[in-house]
Design a protein around this motif. Sequence first.
Motif, mmCIF file in Angstrom:
data_model
loop_
_atom_site.group_PDB
_atom_site.id
_atom_site.type_symbol
_atom_site.label_atom_id
_atom_site.label_comp_id
_atom_site.label_asym_id
_atom_site.label_seq_id
_atom_site.Cartn_x
_atom_site.Cartn_y
_atom_site.Cartn_z
ATOM 1 N N THR A 55 0.807 -1.221 0.000
ATOM 2 C CA THR A 55 0.000 0.000 0.000
ATOM 3 C C THR A 55 0.839 1.269 0.000
ATOM 4 O O THR A 55 0.350 2.332 -0.399
ATOM 5 N N GLY A 56 2.076 1.166 0.476
ATOM 6 C CA GLY A 56 2.927 2.351 0.582
ATOM 7 C C GLY A 56 2.517 3.264 1.721
ATOM 8 O O GLY A 56 2.915 4.432 1.771
ATOM 9 N N LEU A 57 1.728 2.739 2.652
ATOM 10 C CA LEU A 57 1.216 3.567 3.750
ATOM 11 C C LEU A 57 2.170 3.648 4.935
ATOM 12 O O LEU A 57 1.994 4.488 5.816
ATOM 13 N N GLY A 58 3.159 2.764 4.981
ATOM 14 C CA GLY A 58 4.032 2.718 6.137
ATOM 15 C C GLY A 58 3.491 1.765 7.180
ATOM 16 O O GLY A 58 2.293 1.487 7.227
ATOM 17 N N ARG A 59 4.362 1.290 8.034
ATOM 18 C CA ARG A 59 3.976 0.250 8.995
ATOM 19 C C ARG A 59 2.977 0.755 10.038
ATOM 20 O O ARG A 59 1.985 0.082 10.339
ATOM 21 N N SER A 60 3.212 1.956 10.574
ATOM 22 C CA SER A 60 2.338 2.462 11.626
ATOM 23 C C SER A 60 0.918 2.719 11.116
ATOM 24 O O SER A 60 -0.064 2.294 11.736
ATOM 25 N N ALA A 61 0.806 3.388 9.984
ATOM 26 C CA ALA A 61 -0.516 3.672 9.421
ATOM 27 C C ALA A 61 -1.217 2.382 9.008
ATOM 28 O O ALA A 61 -2.421 2.209 9.255
ATOM 29 N N SER A 62 -0.465 1.469 8.408
ATOM 30 C CA SER A 62 -1.050 0.193 7.985
ATOM 31 C C SER A 62 -1.616 -0.560 9.178
ATOM 32 O O SER A 62 -2.700 -1.140 9.112
ATOM 33 N N GLN A 63 -0.877 -0.535 10.286
ATOM 34 C CA GLN A 63 -1.321 -1.243 11.479
ATOM 35 C C GLN A 63 -2.647 -0.687 11.984
ATOM 36 O O GLN A 63 -3.546 -1.445 12.387
ATOM 37 N N ARG A 64 -2.822 0.631 11.946
ATOM 38 C CA ARG A 64 -4.067 1.241 12.411
ATOM 39 C C ARG A 64 -5.235 0.866 11.495
ATOM 40 O O ARG A 64 -6.333 0.546 11.979
ATOM 41 N N PHE A 65 -5.017 0.906 10.195
ATOM 42 C CA PHE A 65 -6.089 0.553 9.263
ATOM 43 C C PHE A 65 -6.428 -0.931 9.357
ATOM 44 O O PHE A 65 -7.597 -1.319 9.303
ATOM 45 N N ILE A 66 -5.419 -1.770 9.498
ATOM 46 C CA ILE A 66 -5.647 -3.208 9.639
ATOM 47 C C ILE A 66 -6.467 -3.497 10.895
ATOM 48 O O ILE A 66 -7.426 -4.273 10.864
ATOM 49 N N TYR A 67 -6.089 -2.854 11.997
ATOM 50 C CA TYR A 67 -6.813 -3.074 13.257
ATOM 51 C C TYR A 67 -8.274 -2.671 13.110
ATOM 52 O O TYR A 67 -9.188 -3.388 13.517
ATOM 53 N N THR A 68 -8.515 -1.515 12.493
ATOM 54 C CA THR A 68 -9.882 -1.028 12.318
ATOM 55 C C THR A 68 -10.700 -1.970 11.448
ATOM 56 O O THR A 68 -11.842 -2.323 11.777
ATOM 57 N N LEU A 69 -10.111 -2.394 10.308
ATOM 58 C CA LEU A 69 -10.823 -3.279 9.384
ATOM 59 C C LEU A 69 -11.071 -4.646 10.005
ATOM 60 O O LEU A 69 -12.111 -5.273 9.745
ATOM 61 N N GLU A 70 -10.140 -5.094 10.844
ATOM 62 C CA GLU A 70 -10.353 -6.376 11.531
ATOM 63 C C GLU A 70 -11.488 -6.254 12.531
ATOM 64 O O GLU A 70 -12.358 -7.126 12.626
ATOM 65 N N ARG A 71 -11.511 -5.145 13.284
ATOM 66 C CA ARG A 71 -12.568 -4.947 14.274
ATOM 67 C C ARG A 71 -13.936 -4.802 13.607
ATOM 68 O O ARG A 71 -14.952 -5.202 14.170
ATOM 69 N N LEU A 72 -13.964 -4.256 12.398
ATOM 70 C CA LEU A 72 -15.218 -4.109 11.658
ATOM 71 C C LEU A 72 -15.642 -5.404 10.979
ATOM 72 O O LEU A 72 -16.762 -5.498 10.459
ATOM 73 N N GLY A 73 -14.743 -6.376 10.965
ATOM 74 C CA GLY A 73 -15.081 -7.684 10.408
ATOM 75 C C GLY A 73 -14.731 -7.876 8.948
ATOM 76 O O GLY A 73 -15.142 -8.876 8.342
#
Length: 273
Positions: A55-73
């Motif tokens: 994605t080119g978002l960087g590790r920190s930003a990717s981690q936040r988006f991944i966490y959110t998308l996982e929590r949303l299912g």
Amino acid sequence: MSKSAPAAPLADRGEGAPEIDERLFVASVAKAMKVLEAFDKTAATLSLSDIAIRTGLGRSASQRFIYTLERLGYLDRDAQTKRYGLSRKVFRFAQNASSSNQGLEAAYPQMRILSEKTRETISWVEVDGADIVIIATIPSTHISSVNLPIGTRFPALSSSSGQMLLAHSAPSHVEKVWKASASSVSQRTKARDAAEMMRILEAAKAVGFSVTEKNMEQGSISVSAPVHDRAGRAIGSINLSTLTTRYSRETAIAELAPLVLEAATKATETLAS
């Protein structure tokens, strides 16, 4: 026209694409979609590092988006491998898109009849930018056949379905698609520029169907005809895909094209009624 590297998708290009209104554009949503789009048939599961790179978002930003998308299912995480994958919840979007597709609804009964007559792979195809997308497929009953899973994409200008749908577009739009297409399009179609490509499309439009060939593990032949809505717009195409071991180009034109054209015509009549 000389081309060296694949171009960006039409929707991602500045040229010919609508300008972004920064007052309305939500950048965080775009980034979240980048994470979901990082998964494809070559990478069904990805690690955090993989997603950051893709994605080119960087590790920190990717981690936040991944966490959110996982929590949303929308993402699943394997507890052992710590890798992520798209969840079954994502399929809701595909289901909703298919169930609300009036063109597919009108065409599917004709696709089923065409499948029974020919035993070949029959698909409903739509254009997305410079590509075509397989929206629905009835698999062939032959042991050896062309496999076209839902979501499969091909360059529009070098595919029979794309040629039929773009043949009903304005020359200016065809030129934009030409510029957004990979070098393989000019190699396969033998068109040297957009004007020559337009002449190929006009010839297909005149006969009502298009036939293209592709060399995969086994040679294949694709036959397509467009389906029109009430306003006369070409909204999708019915495609038949077979192998050159069963049909030559000549026999496909003589025997299969009339059947595909008949199916598309009846689907168009259903939409008009």
